[in-house]
Write a protein that holds these residues in place. Structure first.
Motif, PDB file in Angstrom:
ATOM      1  N   ASN A   1     -11.953  23.213  46.501  1.00 29.31           N
ATOM      2  CA  ASN A   1     -12.101  22.786  47.901  1.00 29.31           C
ATOM      3  C   ASN A   1     -12.232  23.992  48.824  1.00 29.31           C
ATOM      4  O   ASN A   1     -13.063  24.009  49.722  1.00 29.31           O
ATOM      5  CB  ASN A   1     -10.875  21.977  48.342  1.00 29.31           C
ATOM      6  CG  ASN A   1     -10.927  20.542  47.841  1.00 29.31           C
ATOM      7  OD1 ASN A   1     -11.890  20.123  47.223  1.00 29.31           O
ATOM      8  ND2 ASN A   1      -9.875  19.797  48.116  1.00 29.31           N
ATOM      9  N   GLU A  54      -8.322  22.097  41.573  1.00 38.32           N
ATOM     10  CA  GLU A  54      -8.906  21.189  42.569  1.00 38.32           C
ATOM     11  C   GLU A  54      -8.917  21.845  43.955  1.00 38.32           C
ATOM     12  O   GLU A  54      -9.917  21.803  44.671  1.00 38.32           O
ATOM     13  CB  GLU A  54      -8.096  19.881  42.653  1.00 38.32           C
ATOM     14  CG  GLU A  54      -8.036  19.049  41.373  1.00 38.32           C
ATOM     15  CD  GLU A  54      -9.381  18.468  40.963  1.00 38.32           C
ATOM     16  OE1 GLU A  54     -10.287  18.391  41.808  1.00 38.32           O
ATOM     17  OE2 GLU A  54      -9.532  18.112  39.784  1.00 38.32           O
ATOM     18  N   GLY A  78      -9.842  15.417  44.686  1.00 37.70           N
ATOM     19  CA  GLY A  78      -9.256  16.749  44.844  1.00 37.70           C
ATOM     20  C   GLY A  78      -7.926  16.734  45.571  1.00 37.70           C
ATOM     21  O   GLY A  78      -6.896  17.070  44.997  1.00 37.70           O
ATOM     22  N   TYR A 128     -15.755  23.639  50.407  1.00 42.52           N
ATOM     23  CA  TYR A 128     -15.711  23.062  51.754  1.00 42.52           C
ATOM     24  C   TYR A 128     -15.254  24.087  52.794  1.00 42.52           C
ATOM     25  O   TYR A 128     -15.649  24.013  53.956  1.00 42.52           O
ATOM     26  CB  TYR A 128     -14.800  21.831  51.788  1.00 42.52           C
ATOM     27  CG  TYR A 128     -15.270  20.753  50.837  1.00 42.52           C
ATOM     28  CD1 TYR A 128     -16.449  20.063  51.098  1.00 42.52           C
ATOM     29  CD2 TYR A 128     -14.558  20.450  49.684  1.00 42.52           C
ATOM     30  CE1 TYR A 128     -16.902  19.087  50.225  1.00 42.52           C
ATOM     31  CE2 TYR A 128     -15.006  19.475  48.809  1.00 42.52           C
ATOM     32  CZ  TYR A 128     -16.172  18.797  49.081  1.00 42.52           C
ATOM     33  OH  TYR A 128     -16.628  17.832  48.215  1.00 42.52           O
ATOM     34  N   THR A 178     -15.133  11.257  49.630  1.00 40.65           N
ATOM     35  CA  THR A 178     -15.595  12.643  49.618  1.00 40.65           C
ATOM     36  C   THR A 178     -16.670  12.850  50.673  1.00 40.65           C
ATOM     37  O   THR A 178     -17.482  11.964  50.925  1.00 40.65           O
ATOM     38  CB  THR A 178     -16.126  13.047  48.225  1.00 40.65           C
ATOM     39  OG1 THR A 178     -16.648  14.365  48.311  1.00 40.65           O
ATOM     40  CG2 THR A 178     -17.230  12.116  47.731  1.00 40.65           C
TER      41      THR A 178
END
Lengths: 134, 129
Positions: free
Chosen positions: A51, A47, A105, A55, A97
Motif C-alpha cells: 500500500n 500488505e 490489504g 498508493y 479497492t
C-alpha cells in the motif's frame, strides 16, 4: 513500555516490499514469536508495504522491538506522504479497492495483528501502525 | 530478468516456487504459465509452494488467476504443499482460494491431476458415442 531496538527501512521500489518482509521475519524471530504469529506479522507487513509503495508513492517502514514487563512485541509504522485516503471507513472495508487489488490489504492486515491504528490526511499522507505481542 | 522455471513432464507443467517472490516475478510466472499451457497443450499444472513462507493477497490472487486461466485453457491446476502457518494466515487475511484445487503434497497433487485428465477423457468418450 520500552523500545529495545528501532530500524527504518525505505520503501521506494517493489523490491523493498520483499526487503521489508525479510526484516519483519527476522525481528519476529528475535521477539520469539511462534511460526504462525511470525507468518501473520510478515503477511500484514507485506500488505501494508505494498500500500505504501503503490498508493502512497513510497515511504518508510519503522520497525520497533518492544518490551513491556516480560512481554515482547513488535510495532511497525508505515508512513507515506502520498495523497492520503479520502474515506477511511470505506478503505477499511473488505473487498473495497481504489486500485486493482483485492481490497484485503488494510482490512486483512488489521485481522492479523493485535493493535491497528491508521491516520490519514487528505493530500498529506497516511500512517498505519500495527503491533503484535508474543 | 529473473524467472521461475516451468518444467514439462508429459501432459503436465510443474512449477516449484523457491524464492520470496516480488510482485513482478509473480506476474511474470502467471504470464509464462498461461503461454506455456497454450504452447504445449498441457492438461495440468502443479504448483509446489512448500518453500513459500508467506502468501499475501497479491500472491494469493496470482494463484487464483493461474487456476482460473488454466481452467479456461482446458487444463487443471493443483497447488500443493502449503505450510500450515501460511494456510491459517491466508484464511484470517480473508482469502480462502475458493475454486483452487489444493493437495497436501506433490504425490497427491499428481494423483489429482491424473484423475482430472482421466475424468475428462471419459467425458469426451461419452460425448462421441
Amino acid at each position: 513500555m520500552a523500545v529495545t531496538k528501532s530500524e527504518v527501512i525505505p520503501i521506494r521500489t517493489e523490491h523493498d516490499i520483499v526487503v521489508a518482509r525479510q526484516a519483519v521475519r527476522r525481528l519476529s524471530v528475535e521477539a520469539a514469536f511462534g511460526l504462525v504469529d511470525q507468518t501473520k506479522m510478515v503477511t500484514a507487513a507485506s500488505e501494508l508495504a505494498r500500500n505504501t509503495f503503490i498508493y502512497g508513492g513510497g515511504g518508510t517502514l519503522q520497525c520497533e522491538s518492544l518490551l513491556e514487563g516480560a512481554r515482547r512485541g513488535l510495532r511497525l509504522t508505515f508512513t507515506d506522504q502520498g495523497p492520503g485516503i479520502a474515506d477511511l471507513s470505506l478503505a477499511m472495508k473488505d473487498g473495497w479497492t481504489s486500485g486493482s487489488g483485492m481490497g484485503l490489504g488494510l482490512s486483512g492486515a488489521k485481522r492479523l495483528v493485535n493493535e491497528f491504528e491508521i491516520e490519514s490526511v487528505h493530500g498529506q499522507g497516511t500512517r498505519v501502525t500495527i503491533t503484535r505481542w508474543k | 530478468m529473473d524467472r521461475i522455471p516451468i518444467l514439462r513432464m508429459g501432459d503436465f507443467l510443474l512449477v516449484t516456487i523457491q524464492v520470496d517472490m516480488h510482485d513482478q516475478l509473480a506476474m511474470t510466472l502467471q504470464d509464462d504459465l498461461t503461454s506455456q499451457i497454450e504452447k504445449t497443450g498441457a492438461k495440468g499444472v502443479l504448483i509446489d509452494i512448500s518453500a513459500l513462507e508467506m502468501v499475501d493477497s497479491f500472491i494469493g490472487r496470482m494463484i487464483a488467476n493461474i487456476s482460473g486461466m488454466s481452467r479456461i485453457l482446458d487444463a487443471s491446476t493443483v497447488v500443493v504443499g502449503m505450510q500450515p502457518a501460511v494456510a491459517i494466515t491466508l484464511v484470517e487475511l480473508g482469502l480462502s482460494l475458493a475454486g483452487v484445487q489444493t493437495a497436501l503434497n506433490v504425490d497427491r497433487g499428481m494423483q489429482r491431476l491424473r484423475a482430472d485428465v482421466a475424468g475428462k477423457e471419459a467425458d469426451d468418450g461419452r460425448h462421441q458415442e
